[in-house]
Design a protein around this motif. Structure first.
Motif, PDB file in Angstrom:
ATOM      1  N   THR A 161       0.831  -1.189   0.000  1.00 22.86           N
ATOM      2  CA  THR A 161       0.000   0.000   0.000  1.00 22.86           C
ATOM      3  C   THR A 161       0.871   1.247   0.000  1.00 22.86           C
ATOM      4  N   LEU A 162       0.333   2.316  -0.583  1.00 26.56           N
ATOM      5  CA  LEU A 162       0.947   3.640  -0.567  1.00 26.56           C
ATOM      6  C   LEU A 162       0.073   4.518   0.327  1.00 26.56           C
ATOM      7  N   PRO A 163       0.395   4.656   1.614  1.00 27.11           N
ATOM      8  CA  PRO A 163      -0.517   5.321   2.551  1.00 27.11           C
ATOM      9  C   PRO A 163      -0.207   6.785   2.820  1.00 27.11           C
ATOM     10  N   LEU A 164       0.829   7.345   2.200  1.00 22.04           N
ATOM     11  CA  LEU A 164       1.329   8.639   2.643  1.00 22.04           C
ATOM     12  C   LEU A 164       0.509   9.818   2.132  1.00 22.04           C
ATOM     13  N   ASP A 165      -0.075   9.700   0.945  1.00 20.28           N
ATOM     14  CA  ASP A 165      -0.807  10.819   0.361  1.00 20.28           C
ATOM     15  C   ASP A 165      -2.199  10.926   0.984  1.00 20.28           C
ATOM     16  N   ALA A 166      -2.589  12.134   1.355  1.00 21.38           N
ATOM     17  CA  ALA A 166      -3.883  12.331   2.015  1.00 21.38           C
ATOM     18  C   ALA A 166      -5.061  12.234   1.061  1.00 21.38           C
ATOM     19  N   PHE A 167      -4.811  12.339  -0.247  1.00 18.85           N
ATOM     20  CA  PHE A 167      -5.915  12.388  -1.210  1.00 18.85           C
ATOM     21  C   PHE A 167      -6.203  11.050  -1.882  1.00 18.85           C
ATOM     22  N   TYR A 168      -5.279  10.104  -1.784  1.00 17.25           N
ATOM     23  CA  TYR A 168      -5.550   8.790  -2.343  1.00 17.25           C
ATOM     24  C   TYR A 168      -4.714   7.743  -1.612  1.00 17.25           C
ATOM     25  N   VAL A 169      -5.171   6.501  -1.712  1.00 16.54           N
ATOM     26  CA  VAL A 169      -4.439   5.357  -1.179  1.00 16.54           C
ATOM     27  C   VAL A 169      -4.193   4.385  -2.315  1.00 16.54           C
ATOM     28  N   GLY A 170      -2.952   3.943  -2.458  1.00 17.85           N
ATOM     29  CA  GLY A 170      -2.623   3.014  -3.521  1.00 17.85           C
ATOM     30  C   GLY A 170      -2.553   1.584  -3.018  1.00 17.85           C
ATOM     31  N   ALA A 171      -3.211   0.665  -3.749  1.00 18.00           N
ATOM     32  CA  ALA A 171      -3.098  -0.774  -3.496  1.00 18.00           C
ATOM     33  C   ALA A 171      -2.163  -1.335  -4.558  1.00 18.00           C
ATOM     34  N   VAL A 172      -1.013  -1.853  -4.140  1.00 18.76           N
ATOM     35  CA  VAL A 172       0.073  -2.175  -5.053  1.00 18.76           C
ATOM     36  C   VAL A 172       0.278  -3.684  -5.133  1.00 18.76           C
ATOM     37  N   VAL A 173       0.489  -4.162  -6.348  1.00 22.49           N
ATOM     38  CA  VAL A 173       0.916  -5.543  -6.600  1.00 22.49           C
ATOM     39  C   VAL A 173       2.362  -5.477  -7.069  1.00 22.49           C
ATOM     40  N   THR A 174       3.238  -6.258  -6.429  1.00 22.93           N
ATOM     41  CA  THR A 174       4.667  -6.155  -6.707  1.00 22.93           C
ATOM     42  C   THR A 174       5.253  -7.509  -7.081  1.00 22.93           C
ATOM     43  N   ALA A 175       6.385  -7.446  -7.776  1.00 21.53           N
ATOM     44  CA  ALA A 175       7.152  -8.644  -8.126  1.00 21.53           C
ATOM     45  C   ALA A 175       8.606  -8.239  -8.295  1.00 21.53           C
ATOM     46  N   SER A 176       9.525  -9.169  -8.020  1.00 24.33           N
ATOM     47  CA  SER A 176      10.941  -8.857  -8.169  1.00 24.33           C
ATOM     48  C   SER A 176      11.743 -10.142  -8.309  1.00 24.33           C
ATOM     49  N   TYR A 177      12.959  -9.980  -8.828  1.00 25.03           N
ATOM     50  CA  TYR A 177      13.936 -11.071  -8.872  1.00 25.03           C
ATOM     51  C   TYR A 177      15.227 -10.571  -8.242  1.00 25.03           C
ATOM     52  N   THR A 178      15.767 -11.331  -7.295  1.00 18.92           N
ATOM     53  CA  THR A 178      16.982 -10.970  -6.580  1.00 18.92           C
ATOM     54  C   THR A 178      17.973 -12.116  -6.657  1.00 18.92           C
ATOM     55  N   TYR A 179      19.238 -11.775  -6.937  1.00 18.95           N
ATOM     56  CA  TYR A 179      20.299 -12.777  -6.902  1.00 18.95           C
ATOM     57  C   TYR A 179      21.169 -12.511  -5.673  1.00 18.95           C
ATOM     58  N   ALA A 233      15.770  -6.742 -10.706  1.00 15.39           N
ATOM     59  CA  ALA A 233      14.579  -6.104 -11.278  1.00 15.39           C
ATOM     60  C   ALA A 233      13.425  -6.218 -10.298  1.00 15.39           C
ATOM     61  N   GLY A 234      12.803  -5.088 -10.000  1.00 16.06           N
ATOM     62  CA  GLY A 234      11.628  -5.062  -9.158  1.00 16.06           C
ATOM     63  C   GLY A 234      10.623  -4.060  -9.699  1.00 16.06           C
ATOM     64  N   GLY A 235       9.359  -4.354  -9.557  1.00 20.17           N
ATOM     65  CA  GLY A 235       8.350  -3.437 -10.079  1.00 20.17           C
ATOM     66  C   GLY A 235       7.003  -3.658  -9.431  1.00 20.17           C
ATOM     67  N   GLY A 236       6.126  -2.683  -9.634  1.00 20.37           N
ATOM     68  CA  GLY A 236       4.793  -2.781  -9.071  1.00 20.37           C
ATOM     69  C   GLY A 236       3.798  -1.925  -9.813  1.00 20.37           C
ATOM     70  N   TYR A 237       2.537  -2.324  -9.698  1.00 14.51           N
ATOM     71  CA  TYR A 237       1.425  -1.564 -10.280  1.00 14.51           C
ATOM     72  C   TYR A 237       0.496  -1.146  -9.156  1.00 14.51           C
ATOM     73  N   SER A 238       0.111   0.140  -9.160  1.00 19.67           N
ATOM     74  CA  SER A 238      -0.718   0.683  -8.090  1.00 19.67           C
ATOM     75  C   SER A 238      -2.121   0.987  -8.600  1.00 19.67           C
ATOM     76  N   LEU A 239      -3.110   0.403  -7.941  1.00 23.15           N
ATOM     77  CA  LEU A 239      -4.514   0.717  -8.182  1.00 23.15           C
ATOM     78  C   LEU A 239      -4.933   1.717  -7.110  1.00 23.15           C
ATOM     79  N   ASN A 240      -5.265   2.949  -7.529  1.00 24.30           N
ATOM     80  CA  ASN A 240      -5.443   4.060  -6.596  1.00 24.30           C
ATOM     81  C   ASN A 240      -6.914   4.318  -6.276  1.00 24.30           C
ATOM     82  N   PHE A 241      -7.173   4.651  -5.013  1.00 26.56           N
ATOM     83  CA  PHE A 241      -8.526   4.925  -4.537  1.00 26.56           C
ATOM     84  C   PHE A 241      -8.544   6.287  -3.852  1.00 26.56           C
ATOM     85  N   ASP A 242      -9.545   7.094  -4.185  1.00 28.96           N
ATOM     86  CA  ASP A 242      -9.706   8.403  -3.559  1.00 28.96           C
ATOM     87  C   ASP A 242     -10.088   8.251  -2.085  1.00 28.96           C
ATOM     88  N   THR A 243      -9.575   9.141  -1.272  1.00 29.39           N
ATOM     89  CA  THR A 243      -9.956   9.169   0.147  1.00 29.39           C
ATOM     90  C   THR A 243     -11.188  10.033   0.398  1.00 29.39           C
TER      91      THR A 243
END
Length: 215
Positions: free
Chosen positions: A54-72, A83-93
């Motif tokens: 989740t991205l909880p810091l912004d007062a105007f929206y909250v992000g629900a994030v799906v992440t994936a990565s590969y680490t050696y 490589a690491g990445g994520g997609y955020s589905l954002n919801f208004d507060t």
């Protein structure tokens, strides 16, 4: 009439006794040293991570994030999250609508750019490893690690440069499976002054270790 022994003489005598006692105890520098630290029972090699956050810091929206990565993992001490990445589905507060209805104000950031996609490559160091007891019954092996990296981030309609630093905690279930909790602070450079975006992430990590075990 008895004569008193000066205190300085007594102190000197005690010092000589201590030195002789210390000299009687000799150590062989070539002798093997015994440590009580156990070898790690879980070793990491190729790590594939899937998680939600989740991205909880912004007062105007909250992000629900799906992440994936590969680490050696090069060793028990350091690794490279290639490589690491994520997609955020954002919801208004609802804060922007409340300000508009109650005060007739339109906040500058209320309809501003929001994080949608992020990616990064990061260095990982793992200085802490240990065992915990769960309800005084089960032993859980845990690790604390630190990350620092860079990568592009899609904020609004534009890709922007971002850096990240963070801390993570890993708890092993089996040799091939562990659970991670990551806290990362992203610095997104939309201008000269970066903006902070905090992400909290819980994920499952799948490990494939293809190297021979150390003796």
């Amino acid at each position: 009439m008895r004569r008193r022994i000066p205190a300085s003489v007594l102190v000197l005598a005690l010092a000589l006794v201590a030195v002789e006692s210390q000299a009687a105890i000799t150590f062989d520098d070539d002798a093997p040293r015994v440590f009580s630290i156990q070898k790690r029972p879980y070793r990491l090699g190729h790590e594939f991570q899937l998680g939600v956050g989740t991205l909880p810091l912004d007062a105007f929206y909250v992000g629900a994030v799906v992440t994936a990565s590969y680490t050696y993992h090069f060793s028990d001490f350091w690794a490279w999250e290639i490589a690491g990445g994520g997609y955020s589905l954002n919801f208004d507060t609802g804060l922007a609508d409340d300000l508009l209805q109650q005060f007739g104000a339109v906040p500058v950031r209320g309809g501003g750019a929001r994080i949608r996609v992020g990616s990064s490559t990061s260095a990982v160091i793992k200085p802490l490893f240990g065992k915990l007891t769960l309800f005084n019954r089960d032993v859980v092996h845990a690790e604390t690690f630190f990350v620092a990296g860079i990568g592009p981030m899609l904020k609004g309609e534009f890709w922007r440069f971002a850096g990240n630093i963070g801390i993570g905690f890993r708890f092993w279930s089996t040799r091939a499976l562990s659970v991670r909790f990551d806290v990362r602070d992203y610095l997104v450079f939309s201008g000269y002054v970066p903006q902070n975006s905090l992400m909290l992430q819980l994920s499952a990590a799948f490990n494939y270790y293809d190297r021979p075990e150390e003796p």
